[in-house]
Design a protein around this motif. Sequence first.
Motif, PDB file in Angstrom:
ATOM      1  N   GLY A   1     -11.797   8.629   2.526  1.00 42.22           N
ATOM      2  CA  GLY A   1     -10.704   8.248   1.403  1.00 42.22           C
ATOM      3  C   GLY A   1     -10.549   9.520   0.417  1.00 42.22           C
TER       4      GLY A   1
ATOM      5  N   HIS B 293      -0.500   4.787   3.753  1.00 40.23           N
ATOM      6  CA  HIS B 293      -1.289   5.018   2.688  1.00 40.23           C
ATOM      7  C   HIS B 293      -2.383   5.875   3.122  1.00 40.23           C
ATOM      8  CE1 HIS B 293      -3.360   1.487   4.312  1.00 40.23           C
ATOM      9  NE2 HIS B 293      -4.377   1.929   3.524  1.00 40.23           N
ATOM     10  N   THR B 294      -3.370   6.340   2.298  1.00 41.89           N
ATOM     11  CA  THR B 294      -4.660   6.900   2.408  1.00 41.89           C
ATOM     12  C   THR B 294      -5.426   5.989   1.566  1.00 41.89           C
ATOM     13  OG1 THR B 294      -4.266   8.522   0.705  1.00 41.89           O
ATOM     14  CG2 THR B 294      -4.071   9.310   2.710  1.00 41.89           C
ATOM     15  N   ASP B 295      -6.758   5.807   1.970  1.00 35.94           N
ATOM     16  CA  ASP B 295      -7.643   4.860   1.455  1.00 35.94           C
ATOM     17  C   ASP B 295      -8.288   6.015   0.136  1.00 35.94           C
ATOM     18  OD1 ASP B 295      -7.436   3.001   3.158  1.00 35.94           O
ATOM     19  OD2 ASP B 295      -9.215   3.454   4.120  1.00 35.94           O
TER      20      ASP B 295
ATOM     21  N   THR C 297     -14.408   4.498   4.769  1.00 37.95           N
ATOM     22  CA  THR C 297     -14.079   3.114   4.970  1.00 37.95           C
ATOM     23  C   THR C 297     -14.627   2.987   6.386  1.00 37.95           C
ATOM     24  OG1 THR C 297     -12.017   3.283   3.720  1.00 37.95           O
ATOM     25  CG2 THR C 297     -12.245   1.636   5.624  1.00 37.95           C
TER      26      THR C 297
ATOM     27  N   ASN D 118       0.749  -1.340  -0.050  1.00 35.44           N
ATOM     28  CA  ASN D 118       0.206  -0.130  -0.058  1.00 35.44           C
ATOM     29  C   ASN D 118       0.750   1.326   0.094  1.00 35.44           C
ATOM     30  OD1 ASN D 118      -3.100  -0.090   0.359  1.00 35.44           O
ATOM     31  ND2 ASN D 118      -2.361  -1.968   1.221  1.00 35.44           N
TER      32      ASN D 118
ATOM     33  N   PHE E 151     -15.133  -0.775   2.341  1.00 36.32           N
ATOM     34  CA  PHE E 151     -14.706   0.290   1.633  1.00 36.32           C
ATOM     35  C   PHE E 151     -16.058   1.006   0.743  1.00 36.32           C
ATOM     36  CE2 PHE E 151     -10.752  -2.220   1.642  1.00 36.32           C
ATOM     37  CZ  PHE E 151     -10.186  -1.191   2.343  1.00 36.32           C
TER      38      PHE E 151
ATOM     39  N   SER F 100      -8.061  13.202   3.799  1.00 37.94           N
ATOM     40  CA  SER F 100      -8.200  11.688   3.552  1.00 37.94           C
ATOM     41  C   SER F 100      -7.162  11.013   4.703  1.00 37.94           C
ATOM     42  CB  SER F 100      -7.787  11.276   2.140  1.00 37.94           C
ATOM     43  OG  SER F 100      -7.767   9.771   2.000  1.00 37.94           O
TER      44      SER F 100
END
Length: 324
Positions: free
Chosen positions: A248, A206-208, A213, A92, A284, A261
């Motif tokens: 996200g 990471h960011t979604d 989420t 990710n 998600f 995010s």
Amino acid sequence: MSEPSAPRIPTVDLGPWLSGDAEARREISRTVDEALQSAGFLLVTGHGVEAGLRAGIRRAAREFFRLPASVKERYEAKVGGRGWLGPGAEANGYAEGTETPPDLKESLTFATQEPFDDPAVNAEWYAPNVWPAEVPRLRPLCEEYLARMAELENRLLSLLGAALGLRPDFFTRHMAHPTYGFNINWYPGTEVVGAPEPGQFRIGPHTDFGTVTILDREAGKGGLQVFTDEGGWEDAPYDPEAFTVNIGDLLARWTGDRWRSGRHRVLPPPADAPAEELLSLVYFGECTPGTLVESVPAPVGRVRYEPVDSHGYLREKLNSITVG
């Protein structure tokens, strides 16, 4: 004596919001807006999703993940597909441009059960879910859970629209036939994954990528951390009754970067508890394919992005974290 500062990641009880109390709704809207500007995360209680359902999924999923690799490989899928993602499938951190080692996890992934009318959309975003025959009780549990998540997602998105001072269906009107994803993430100990390499995580920073989420997680030393400008990397707050909710990239763009995010990572197995095993249920929320995401203008939004097709954006991001 100064007042104590509000937590960067507050807990929001949906009960008063759903009851329709006007003053409670105003206070909840303020809390949500402030939290999503600073961290992009909330804890949510009063959601009505039974703890027994979540525990049942965990028991069934652990039974699957402990099967021999030769059995799990029958259900192997690509990133963004349906089935089993084995060790080394994702990194990710790649989404941030960081060349980290692959994530130390395995996943079972599922998505929408209803095909689309457009053959091109079906070809890209729909395939029947793959249910492991070795654990037959997993399917009814997950199908019930996904129905509850769809309800909760719409309640949350209505709240988010109101928190921005927009019409309650500002986001939900784009969710008539979403392509949601559902990951059951298994984080085994070092006896399964080996000693972590330098810079290796259970899930890298990471960011979604999508809208919201909804995470049901277990506490652990090698667990979830959240990044804020004020505090840097910090262990995420944990409440076994609460869902952890973050927004996200697409929703951040939609709000013109008013909301951020939520950047996060999952730590590797800890050196002082190398056998620690955790399992997360990750829903998600996504839009209906074809949704054009356009930034809300000022004074709500702060940045005006070029409009993007929601699923073109998602596909690019999913490809970016695929190893190999």
